[in-house]
Design a protein around this motif. Structure first.
Motif, PDB file in Angstrom:
ATOM      1  N   GLY A  60     -72.257 -19.926   0.126  1.00 49.13           N
ATOM      2  CA  GLY A  60     -72.423 -19.222   1.397  1.00 49.13           C
ATOM      3  C   GLY A  60     -73.188 -20.079   2.389  1.00 49.13           C
ATOM      4  O   GLY A  60     -72.899 -20.078   3.587  1.00 49.13           O
ATOM      5  N   LEU A  64     -71.927 -21.401   6.135  1.00 51.10           N
ATOM      6  CA  LEU A  64     -72.668 -21.319   7.407  1.00 51.10           C
ATOM      7  C   LEU A  64     -72.768 -22.692   8.055  1.00 51.10           C
ATOM      8  O   LEU A  64     -72.598 -22.832   9.274  1.00 51.10           O
ATOM      9  CB  LEU A  64     -74.067 -20.744   7.170  1.00 51.10           C
ATOM     10  N   THR A  85     -84.089 -11.683   6.766  1.00 49.60           N
ATOM     11  CA  THR A  85     -82.872 -12.065   6.059  1.00 49.60           C
ATOM     12  C   THR A  85     -83.227 -13.096   4.996  1.00 49.60           C
ATOM     13  O   THR A  85     -84.381 -13.533   4.895  1.00 49.60           O
ATOM     14  CB  THR A  85     -81.820 -12.636   7.045  1.00 49.60           C
ATOM     15  N   PHE A  86     -82.231 -13.483   4.222  1.00 51.05           N
ATOM     16  CA  PHE A  86     -82.410 -14.572   3.262  1.00 51.05           C
ATOM     17  C   PHE A  86     -82.578 -15.873   4.040  1.00 51.05           C
ATOM     18  O   PHE A  86     -81.991 -16.059   5.102  1.00 51.05           O
ATOM     19  CB  PHE A  86     -81.194 -14.635   2.326  1.00 51.05           C
ATOM     20  N   ALA A  88     -81.425 -18.784   4.027  1.00 53.28           N
ATOM     21  CA  ALA A  88     -80.287 -19.640   4.400  1.00 53.28           C
ATOM     22  C   ALA A  88     -79.836 -19.411   5.842  1.00 53.28           C
ATOM     23  O   ALA A  88     -79.350 -20.339   6.496  1.00 53.28           O
ATOM     24  CB  ALA A  88     -79.119 -19.420   3.449  1.00 53.28           C
ATOM     25  N   THR A  89     -79.989 -18.210   6.347  1.00 50.22           N
ATOM     26  CA  THR A  89     -79.555 -17.909   7.711  1.00 50.22           C
ATOM     27  C   THR A  89     -80.264 -18.816   8.714  1.00 50.22           C
ATOM     28  O   THR A  89     -79.619 -19.493   9.527  1.00 50.22           O
ATOM     29  CB  THR A  89     -79.835 -16.424   8.061  1.00 50.22           C
ATOM     30  N   VAL A 131     -76.656 -10.892  10.885  1.00 50.76           N
ATOM     31  CA  VAL A 131     -76.596 -10.820   9.420  1.00 50.76           C
ATOM     32  C   VAL A 131     -76.207  -9.398   9.033  1.00 50.76           C
ATOM     33  O   VAL A 131     -76.793  -8.440   9.535  1.00 50.76           O
ATOM     34  CB  VAL A 131     -77.974 -11.153   8.804  1.00 50.76           C
ATOM     35  N   GLN A 160     -73.620 -10.824   2.378  1.00 47.03           N
ATOM     36  CA  GLN A 160     -73.875  -9.606   1.600  1.00 47.03           C
ATOM     37  C   GLN A 160     -72.851  -8.511   1.863  1.00 47.03           C
ATOM     38  O   GLN A 160     -72.956  -7.430   1.290  1.00 47.03           O
ATOM     39  CB  GLN A 160     -75.289  -9.083   1.920  1.00 47.03           C
ATOM     40  N   SER A 181     -70.501 -15.308   0.801  1.00 45.44           N
ATOM     41  CA  SER A 181     -70.980 -15.975  -0.411  1.00 45.44           C
ATOM     42  C   SER A 181     -70.427 -15.271  -1.638  1.00 45.44           C
ATOM     43  O   SER A 181     -70.312 -14.041  -1.652  1.00 45.44           O
ATOM     44  CB  SER A 181     -72.509 -15.910  -0.437  1.00 45.44           C
ATOM     45  N   PHE A 183     -71.974 -16.039  -4.622  1.00 41.83           N
ATOM     46  CA  PHE A 183     -73.086 -16.209  -5.559  1.00 41.83           C
ATOM     47  C   PHE A 183     -73.024 -15.050  -6.569  1.00 41.83           C
ATOM     48  O   PHE A 183     -72.676 -13.938  -6.187  1.00 41.83           O
ATOM     49  CB  PHE A 183     -74.396 -16.195  -4.747  1.00 41.83           C
ATOM     50  N   LYS A 186     -73.998 -11.417  -5.649  1.00 43.58           N
ATOM     51  CA  LYS A 186     -73.442 -10.765  -4.442  1.00 43.58           C
ATOM     52  C   LYS A 186     -72.408  -9.717  -4.871  1.00 43.58           C
ATOM     53  O   LYS A 186     -71.940  -9.756  -6.015  1.00 43.58           O
ATOM     54  CB  LYS A 186     -72.779 -11.807  -3.541  1.00 43.58           C
TER      55      LYS A 186
HETATM   56  C1  LIG Z   1     -76.942 -15.224  -0.335  1.00 45.84           C
HETATM   57  C2  LIG Z   1     -77.072 -15.371   1.109  1.00 45.84           C
HETATM   58  C3  LIG Z   1     -76.759 -16.583   1.767  1.00 45.84           C
HETATM   59  C4  LIG Z   1     -76.436 -17.854   1.028  1.00 45.84           C
HETATM   60  O1  LIG Z   1     -75.405 -17.785   0.127  1.00 45.84           O
HETATM   61  P1  LIG Z   1     -75.354 -18.839  -1.086  1.00 45.84           P
HETATM   62  O2  LIG Z   1     -73.979 -18.667  -1.645  1.00 45.84           O
HETATM   63  O3  LIG Z   1     -76.413 -18.434  -2.046  1.00 45.84           O
HETATM   64  O4  LIG Z   1     -75.581 -20.192  -0.540  1.00 45.84           O
HETATM   65  C5  LIG Z   1     -76.829 -16.619   3.142  1.00 45.84           C
HETATM   66  N1  LIG Z   1     -77.191 -15.543   3.858  1.00 45.84           N
HETATM   67  C6  LIG Z   1     -77.510 -14.371   3.276  1.00 45.84           C
HETATM   68  C7  LIG Z   1     -77.872 -13.205   4.134  1.00 45.84           C
HETATM   69  C8  LIG Z   1     -77.473 -14.245   1.878  1.00 45.84           C
HETATM   70  O5  LIG Z   1     -77.800 -13.083   1.314  1.00 45.84           O
END
Ligand SMILES: *Cc1c(COP(=O)(O)O)cnc(C)c1O
Length: 364
Positions: A60, A64, A85-86, A88-89, A131, A160, A181, A183, A186
């Motif tokens: 994920g 992005l 948020t997580f 990664a955003t 998000v 998500q 994602s 992952f 998820k």
């Molecule tokens: C899990 C997640 C990501 C990143 O996804 P990955 O596959 O783990 O890299 C990005 N944004 C949000 C809101 C997430 O929950």
């Protein structure tokens, strides 16, 4: 009683024979990165989501990155998102050299407060990255309208919310680019890292497709600076099985959420889903003032809980350089102190749910 939070192992057991058959096929094919299974998966993704183009990618986070790269977002640019948020955003925006500009969330949905977006727009703003937190999409109509007015791109961080609906449209297909994602934890997880990026814009798709393979347009001919962002074929094969059963998983997650809400109404702040959309329940998250006490009491009863997320991005050490301070986003900060997610997966039974909610009500 011992409740499993996401019950990923059960998801394997449920379709074990299918998973094993398709992964063995890939292993014996000798085609491990991209390939027939990935192509099949991308066709399936477009059918499910309603987009013209889907690209399987390595996570994920990389989805992005591909979106930001294709839009040419970099130094001196600003991208608007929320601090709740997580990581990664915000991280991917910063990784491109651009500046994440935070806007507080709506207290009821935990998603970006659209009434606060325009105030955050400057001459440097290039994109808005809403998000779809916990599985529910943001106010995409309003966000797209603002974006159109200021000529901005909208990248939905749909990590998500894969499968969620908004006014009849699927998540990932409600703006120019959507990223999700796969992952393992998820709503639709594979057996490793995986993700996808969606668009109906052919030019952007072509660019992202090249950028996914080091900007390559022909073997060893590189038009762009890209990345190694491809999906493993074994993961694609697993995801083809997952996608086939996903609608039923969504319905079971929604059933679990409804049982929780029925039992907890009047006892805790329960999730609020707006009328024109549905959630795929990446998390079932409530709010409590005495969270730590409740978490440890539940833990002793074999009920795991989690906090998504305890520190908003503007207060993370890695974002100190942005110059934000405590109090800048009070709703996000309050939510970070009070939210608690309950076990959520398609396999929770009524008995499990009653055990969780009866004990929770006693403790709070
Ligand atoms: C899990 C997640 C990501 C990143 O996804 P990955 O596959 O783990 O890299 C990005 N944004 C949000 C809101 C997430 O929950």
């Amino acid at each position: 009683m011992k409740i499993d939070f996401a019950n990923i192992q059960k998801a394997y057991k449920e379709h074990q024979a299918e998973f094993e058959q398709v992964t063995l096929e890939v292993m014996s094919s000798g085609r491990y990165i991209l390939g027939k299974e990935t192509e099949e998966f991308e066709v399936g993704l477009n059918q499910f989501v309603g987009s013209k183009f889907a690209l399987g990618c390595s996570s994920g986070t990389d989805a992005l990155l591909l979106a930001l790269m294709a839009l040419g977002i970099g130094p001196n640019d600003e991208v608007i998102t929320t601090p709740f948020t997580f990581i990664a955003t915000g991280e991917t925006i910063a990784f491109m050299g651009a500046r994440p500009v935070f806007v507080d969330i709506c207290e009821k949905t935990y998603n970006i407060d659209v009434t606060k977006i325009e105030k955050a727009i400057t001459k440097k703003t290039k994109a808005i990255m809403p998000v779809s937190l916990y599985g529910q999409m943001s106010d995409m109509t309003e966000i797209n309208k603002i974006a159109e007015k200021y000529n901005l791109a909208v990248i939905e961080d749909a990590a998500q919310s894969f499968g969620a609906l908004y006014k009849g449209k699927r998540s990932c297909n409600a703006s120019i680019i959507g990223c999700t994602s796969f992952f393992p934890a998820k709503p639709m997880g594979c057996f490793g890292d995986g993700g996808a990026v969606f668009t109906s814009n052919e030019e952007l798709n072509d660019k992202m497709k090249a950028m996914r393979v080091h900007g390559q347009v022909q073997r060893y001919t590189h038009k762009y600076i890209g990345m190694g962002g491809r999906l493993d074929n074994i993961q694609a094969a697993i995801l083809n099985v997952k996608l086939k059963h996903y609608q039923s998983d969504i319905e079971r997650r929604q059933w679990v959420a409804n049982q929780y809400s029925k039992a907890l109404t009047g006892h805790a702040v329960i999730p609020y889903i707006k009328e024109d959309r549905s959630s795929v329940w990446a998390q079932y998250t409530i709010r409590l003032e005495n969270r730590e006490k409740v978490q440890s009491a539940l833990n002793e009863l074999g009920i795991p809980t989690a906090v998504h997320y305890p520190i908003p991005m503007h207060l993370q050490e890695c974002f100190q350089y942005l110059g934000y301070k405590k109090g800048d986003f009070p709703i996000s900060e309050n939510c970070a102190n009070e939210v608690m997610s309950l076990p959520m997966n398609p396999y929770l039974t009524l008995e499990d749910i009653e055990y969780i909610t009866n004990n929770l009500i006693k403790i709070i």
